[in-house]
Motif scaffolding. Structure first.
Motif, PDB file in Angstrom:
ATOM      1  N   PRO A  94       0.821  -1.212   0.000  1.00 17.54           N
ATOM      2  CA  PRO A  94       0.000   0.000   0.000  1.00 17.54           C
ATOM      3  C   PRO A  94       0.853   1.259   0.000  1.00 17.54           C
ATOM      4  O   PRO A  94       2.029   1.241   0.393  1.00 17.54           O
ATOM      5  CB  PRO A  94      -0.811  -0.126   1.295  1.00 17.54           C
ATOM      6  CG  PRO A  94      -0.024  -1.043   2.160  1.00 17.54           C
ATOM      7  CD  PRO A  94       0.709  -1.971   1.253  1.00 17.54           C
ATOM      8  N   TRP A  98      -3.410   4.942  -2.399  1.00 19.99           N
ATOM      9  CA  TRP A  98      -4.550   4.067  -2.172  1.00 19.99           C
ATOM     10  C   TRP A  98      -5.718   4.807  -1.510  1.00 19.99           C
ATOM     11  O   TRP A  98      -6.848   4.314  -1.523  1.00 19.99           O
ATOM     12  CB  TRP A  98      -4.139   2.881  -1.296  1.00 19.99           C
ATOM     13  CG  TRP A  98      -3.359   1.833  -2.027  1.00 19.99           C
ATOM     14  CD1 TRP A  98      -2.494   2.028  -3.056  1.00 19.99           C
ATOM     15  CD2 TRP A  98      -3.378   0.426  -1.777  1.00 19.99           C
ATOM     16  NE1 TRP A  98      -1.946   0.831  -3.461  1.00 19.99           N
ATOM     17  CE2 TRP A  98      -2.482  -0.173  -2.690  1.00 19.99           C
ATOM     18  CE3 TRP A  98      -4.049  -0.384  -0.877  1.00 19.99           C
ATOM     19  CZ2 TRP A  98      -2.261  -1.540  -2.734  1.00 19.99           C
ATOM     20  CZ3 TRP A  98      -3.815  -1.753  -0.902  1.00 19.99           C
ATOM     21  CH2 TRP A  98      -2.935  -2.321  -1.826  1.00 19.99           C
ATOM     22  N   VAL A 238      -3.080  -2.681   5.573  1.00 16.42           N
ATOM     23  CA  VAL A 238      -3.116  -1.312   5.051  1.00 16.42           C
ATOM     24  C   VAL A 238      -3.103  -0.313   6.208  1.00 16.42           C
ATOM     25  O   VAL A 238      -2.390   0.701   6.174  1.00 16.42           O
ATOM     26  CB  VAL A 238      -4.355  -1.105   4.161  1.00 16.42           C
ATOM     27  CG1 VAL A 238      -4.456   0.346   3.713  1.00 16.42           C
ATOM     28  CG2 VAL A 238      -4.301  -2.025   2.949  1.00 16.42           C
TER      29      VAL A 238
END
Length: 438
Positions: A94, A98, A238
């Motif tokens: 990530p 994103w 994430v």
């Protein structure tokens, strides 16, 4: 920006594998496929692809002469001797780009726009931070809901459970918290949602303003169990990335129940027995490992404040997954169908809900207000049947009299949304209790 883009492209090219081991299918049983010729190369969690098909799968069991693979889709049209190739493990990397995007558990975009991975790959199932290296819980977060800003406070690094049946406003409450809670980045894991609900959540519940600081990881209900199981793990990964950048992260997972169901499917297919009230023995450990990854960070990093929704049939808090979660989390909020049917949102049953950030999250005066509100609500609940049936006579019990006098005001208070912050919320609670002006 251009240098970052070239770095991402270069990292993606470096991960391309030109040589891949090949095996063949020896047996097919429903969605479970046995593969020969790859036992020396594949490990649990690796992926395979059937040559000549778009079908992929995940290795769930490794033997001396064969691999058991759970396929990501229907096996219709496959036969024995079909060739399969061992794929490189998906790289989850990530990055700041994103934010505002919707991705699947492999990091592939679901919103129709291209998305390159970052330059720093991360494993999706890692151990939580060492407990001794973590900070304590942080300061209170303003949520925009009077009840969360006072009676059920949420603090930085806290992990709470949202226990609810279907149709009682759970998704609406999560979306509202995503838009209003004070955080730098919001990461949302949607596990097993219907495809229609995913789009509605993005476009209507969250909206453009909510998406400007959000990353959504989604695995809809039609995806295979192993994909749905990865969804909250990827969402947590994430969140960990942004936490390690020093940011304050709000992680929302909807729902842990569907994660546990997906884990059960995979574990049973791998040979475990479901003897723990319908779940395999590995389920509590899987849930605890997932939840422990959230929470306070180290001194040099941010925190992950997490809210996990739990589906409970008939508000049954003794349901297996609900029972597992309560022992892991720092508080639980119960949504009640009867309250929802009365039209009050959020439909929180305050007397059955608790935030373990108290009493430390409030000062002495605030704790006194909270205790008084709980006392009045508890007294009214105990006497509600007598009150509603007309069997209670005013003056019989001072505590019940006080509870009746404040009942409507407290009901209205719980439904209040406010932009006045925590101090303003306590002023509203003080007025509802009629124990002093503000």
């Amino acid at each position: 920006m251009t240098e970052e883009l070239f770095a991402q492209m270069g990292a993606s090219l470096d991960r391309v594998s030109l040589i891949r081991p090949v095996g063949e299918i020896s047996e097919i049983a429903g969605g479970l496929v046995q593969v020969c010729g790859l036992s020396a190369h594949g490990v649990v969690g690796d992926r395979i692809k059937v040559i000549g098909h778009e079908l992929t799968g995940e290795i769930i069991r490794v033997g001396a002469a064969r691999l058991d693979v759970m396929m990501d889709g229907s096996t219709e049209g496959l036969g024995s001797k079909a060739k399969v190739v061992l794929l490189p493990r998906p790289v989850l990397a990530p990055h700041a780009g994103w934010i505002g995007r919707v991705v699947d558990p492999d990091g592939q975009p679901l919103d129709g726009r291209p998305l390159l991975p970052g330059v720093e790959p991360r494993k999706i199932d890692v151990a939580p931070l060492p407990a001794a290296s973590r900070r304590g819980l942080g300061t209170r977060l303003a949520t925009g809901f009077a009840v969360f800003d006072t009676i059920l406070p949420i603090v930085r690094g806290q992990r709470i459970g949202l226990f609810a049946g279907s149709g009682v406003g759970k998704s609406t409450l999560l979306a509202s918290l995503a838009k209003k809670v004070d955080a730098d980045v919001i990461v949302i894991g949607l596990v097993g949602e219907r495809g229609r609900e995913l789009r509605e959540f993005v476009e209507k519940s969250l909206g453009p303003d909510g998406m400007t600081r959000s990353v959504i990881v989604a695995a809809t209900s039609d995806r295979a169990a192993q994909v749905r199981r990865r969804c909250p793990q990827v969402a947590t990964t994430v969140a960990e990335y942004f936490r390690d950048q020093g940011l304050q992260v709000l992680l929302l997972v909807d729902s842990v129940t569907r994660f546990a169901e997906a884990h059960r499917e995979v574990a049973v297919a791998a040979g475990e027995t479901a003897n723990l009230r319908g779940h395999p023995a590995s389920t509590p450990a899987a849930i605890a490992r997932l939840c422990e990854r959230a929470g306070p960070g180290r001194d040099e990093t941010g925190d992950i404040t997490a809210i996990y929704s739990v589906l409970v049939a008939g508000s049954d808090m003794e349901e297996p997954v609900a029972d597992m979660l309560r022992g892991v989390l720092d508080g639980h909020v119960v949504l009640d169908r009867i309250i929802a049917e009365r039209g009050r949102f959020p439909a929180i049953d305050v007397t059955r809900s608790v935030s373990r950030s108290l009493p430390d999250a409030a000062n002495a005066a605030e704790n006194k207000l909270i205790a008084s509100a709980r006392r009045h609500m508890g007294a009214y609940e105990q006497a509600e049947l007598m009150i509603q049936s007309g069997l209670y006579a005013n003056g019989s019990d001072q505590k019940i009299d006080d509870a009746i006098a404040t009942h409507d005001a407290l009901e209205n208070f719980i439904a209040m949304q406010s932009d006045q912050g925590i101090v303003g919320a306590f002023r509203m609670l003080q007025r509802a209790l009629q124990i002093g002006g503000a």
